[in-house]
Design a protein around this motif. Structure first.
Motif, short mmCIF file in Angstrom:
data_model
loop_
_atom_site.label_atom_id
_atom_site.label_comp_id
_atom_site.label_asym_id
_atom_site.label_seq_id
_atom_site.Cartn_x
_atom_site.Cartn_y
_atom_site.Cartn_z
N LEU A 211 7.19 9.93 -12.29
CA LEU A 211 8.51 10.18 -12.88
C LEU A 211 9.28 11.23 -12.10
CD1 LEU A 211 7.56 10.16 -16.65
CD2 LEU A 211 9.21 8.63 -15.58
N ALA A 212 8.60 12.32 -11.74
CA ALA A 212 9.28 13.38 -11.01
C ALA A 212 9.76 12.88 -9.65
CB ALA A 212 8.33 14.57 -10.84
N LEU A 213 8.94 12.07 -8.98
CA LEU A 213 9.33 11.51 -7.69
C LEU A 213 10.52 10.56 -7.85
CD1 LEU A 213 5.82 10.78 -6.14
CD2 LEU A 213 7.54 12.32 -5.17
N TYR A 214 10.42 9.67 -8.83
CA TYR A 214 11.50 8.69 -9.04
C TYR A 214 12.82 9.39 -9.35
CZ TYR A 214 14.31 4.94 -10.92
OH TYR A 214 15.34 4.06 -11.15
N ARG A 215 12.78 10.35 -10.24
CA ARG A 215 14.01 11.04 -10.63
C ARG A 215 14.56 11.93 -9.51
NH1 ARG A 215 12.17 13.01 -16.68
NH2 ARG A 215 12.22 10.95 -17.67
N SER A 216 13.72 12.20 -8.51
CA SER A 216 14.18 12.97 -7.35
C SER A 216 14.64 12.06 -6.22
CB SER A 216 13.05 13.89 -6.86
OG SER A 216 12.66 14.80 -7.86
N GLY A 217 14.78 10.75 -6.51
CA GLY A 217 15.25 9.80 -5.51
C GLY A 217 14.19 9.33 -4.54
N ARG A 218 12.91 9.46 -4.92
CA ARG A 218 11.81 9.10 -4.02
C ARG A 218 11.00 7.96 -4.64
NH1 ARG A 218 9.80 15.23 -2.76
NH2 ARG A 218 8.05 14.15 -1.73
N ARG A 219 11.70 6.83 -4.84
CA ARG A 219 11.13 5.68 -5.55
C ARG A 219 9.90 5.13 -4.84
NH1 ARG A 219 13.23 0.32 -4.95
NH2 ARG A 219 12.63 -1.11 -6.64
N GLY A 220 9.96 4.99 -3.51
CA GLY A 220 8.83 4.46 -2.75
C GLY A 220 7.58 5.32 -2.90
N GLU A 221 7.75 6.63 -2.88
CA GLU A 221 6.61 7.53 -3.03
C GLU A 221 6.03 7.45 -4.44
OE1 GLU A 221 7.10 11.55 -1.16
OE2 GLU A 221 9.05 10.71 -0.63
N ALA A 222 6.88 7.22 -5.42
CA ALA A 222 6.40 7.06 -6.80
C ALA A 222 5.50 5.83 -6.90
CB ALA A 222 7.57 6.94 -7.76
N LEU A 223 5.91 4.74 -6.27
CA LEU A 223 5.10 3.51 -6.28
C LEU A 223 3.81 3.70 -5.48
CD1 LEU A 223 8.00 0.94 -5.86
CD2 LEU A 223 6.69 1.40 -7.96
N ASP A 224 3.88 4.44 -4.39
CA ASP A 224 2.68 4.73 -3.61
C ASP A 224 1.67 5.53 -4.44
OD1 ASP A 224 3.65 3.41 -1.40
OD2 ASP A 224 4.33 5.24 -0.37
N ALA A 225 2.18 6.46 -5.24
CA ALA A 225 1.29 7.27 -6.08
C ALA A 225 0.52 6.39 -7.06
CB ALA A 225 2.10 8.32 -6.84
N TYR A 226 1.20 5.39 -7.61
CA TYR A 226 0.52 4.45 -8.53
C TYR A 226 -0.57 3.70 -7.79
CZ TYR A 226 -0.32 0.48 -11.59
OH TYR A 226 -0.93 -0.47 -12.38
N GLN A 227 -0.28 3.21 -6.60
CA GLN A 227 -1.27 2.43 -5.87
C GLN A 227 -2.49 3.27 -5.49
OE1 GLN A 227 -1.31 -0.74 -5.64
NE2 GLN A 227 0.75 -1.06 -6.48
N ARG A 228 -2.26 4.53 -5.16
CA ARG A 228 -3.39 5.41 -4.84
C ARG A 228 -4.27 5.62 -6.06
NH1 ARG A 228 0.52 8.27 -1.93
NH2 ARG A 228 0.75 9.80 -3.61
N LEU A 229 -3.64 5.86 -7.22
CA LEU A 229 -4.42 6.02 -8.45
C LEU A 229 -5.19 4.76 -8.76
CD1 LEU A 229 -5.04 7.67 -11.12
CD2 LEU A 229 -3.25 6.28 -12.13
#
Length: 273
Positions: A211-229
């Motif tokens: 959420l913090a990544l997405y709201r900071s305009g870093r949508r791709g990194e937010a999705l990468d975080a999910y895949q790592r988890l």
């Protein structure tokens, strides 16, 4: 008696330390303080010190450790002004089956942490997010490192340390949740980056990081975080992420660079908008 457990062990009577330096007596004192004002049975102390197969000398050795603690208490009781009417045996009592440490009216960092955290949780339930964030931050500030960081832990202390760590993580999770509600997503990024690395299978922290990544305009990194988890959960536990976290991931995936769906996630995961 003043008791600090959330970090290194520090126990003071009348402002004077009664914390021994030797490892085994420290273990005994740690277990007595965690069970302060309650009977800690001899068998529990013995199992903590020596495991399931204590030596034949376990009872007299334990009595020696209790005597050493009482000697430290005696010195502390005699350090104040005026006539002291209590003895060490009034502070560390021998009772049927075990021992009881009287905490009196002193402070306890564990009790204060639980008090502040409880008030913070109630503020969260009432949607009073600034107050919740403040209270939970105060509670977490009482921690100076892992609980009983300088005490050799046996089976009983290990269980207590795990319980305290889980309580700390719950308070941390809710404090971050309150900060997200207040729009502090950019301020949280550095902290959450460290936390998801330290707790790679903790789904709530990962969801907050996304959420913090997405709201900071870093949508791709937010999705990468999910895949790592997901990769870590499957590899280490054979599990898929929870339904709530999967729903959050899909909401971020479907949201355009400018668009935000009205709600994403359920349970304790905050909507991405």
């Amino acid at each position: 008696m003043d008791i600090d457990i959330l970090g290194t062990l520090a126990v003071r009577e009348k402002g004077v330390s009664i914390t021994p330096t030797a490892p085994k007596p420290r273990q005994v004192l740690a277990l007595l303080t965690l069970g302060a004002d309650q009977v800690v049975h001899v068998d529990t102390l013995s199992e903590e010190l020596w495991g399931a197969a204590p030596p034949r000398s376990a009872r007299p050795t334990l009595q020696t450790y209790i005597l050493q603690l009482r000697e430290l208490i005696t010195v502390a009781l005699g350090s104040g002004e005026g006539e002291e009417t209590r003895s060490a045996k009034d502070v560390l009592l021998t009772v049927p089956g075990g021992y009881l440490l009287k905490s009196g009216q002193g402070s306890s960092d564990v009790r204060e942490f639980e008090r502040l955290a409880g008030m913070g949780y109630r503020a969260m339930d009432a949607e009073e997010y600034p107050e919740a964030a403040r209270l939970l931050r105060e509670a977490l500030a009482l921690w100076n490192g892992p609980a009983l960081a300088d005490v050799q832990a046996g089976v009983h202390l290990q269980t207590q340390v795990k319980r305290l760590e889980e309580s700390r993580l719950c308070a941390l999770d809710q404090r971050i949740e309150a900060d997200l509600k207040l729009g502090r997503h950019r301020e949280l990024l550095a902290e959450l980056t460290v936390l998801v690395s330290r707790y790679p299978t903790h789904e709530s922290l990962c969801g907050q990081y996304m959420l913090a990544l997405y709201r900071s305009g870093r949508r791709g990194e937010a999705l990468d975080a999910y895949q790592r988890l997901r990769a870590t959960l499957v590899r280490t536990l054979g599990l898929e992420p929870s339904t709530a976290l999967g729903k959050l991931q899909r909401s971020i995936l479907m949201a355009g660079p400018e668009g935000v769906p009205p709600a994403a996630g359920s349970g304790r995961l905050t909507a991405i908008g």
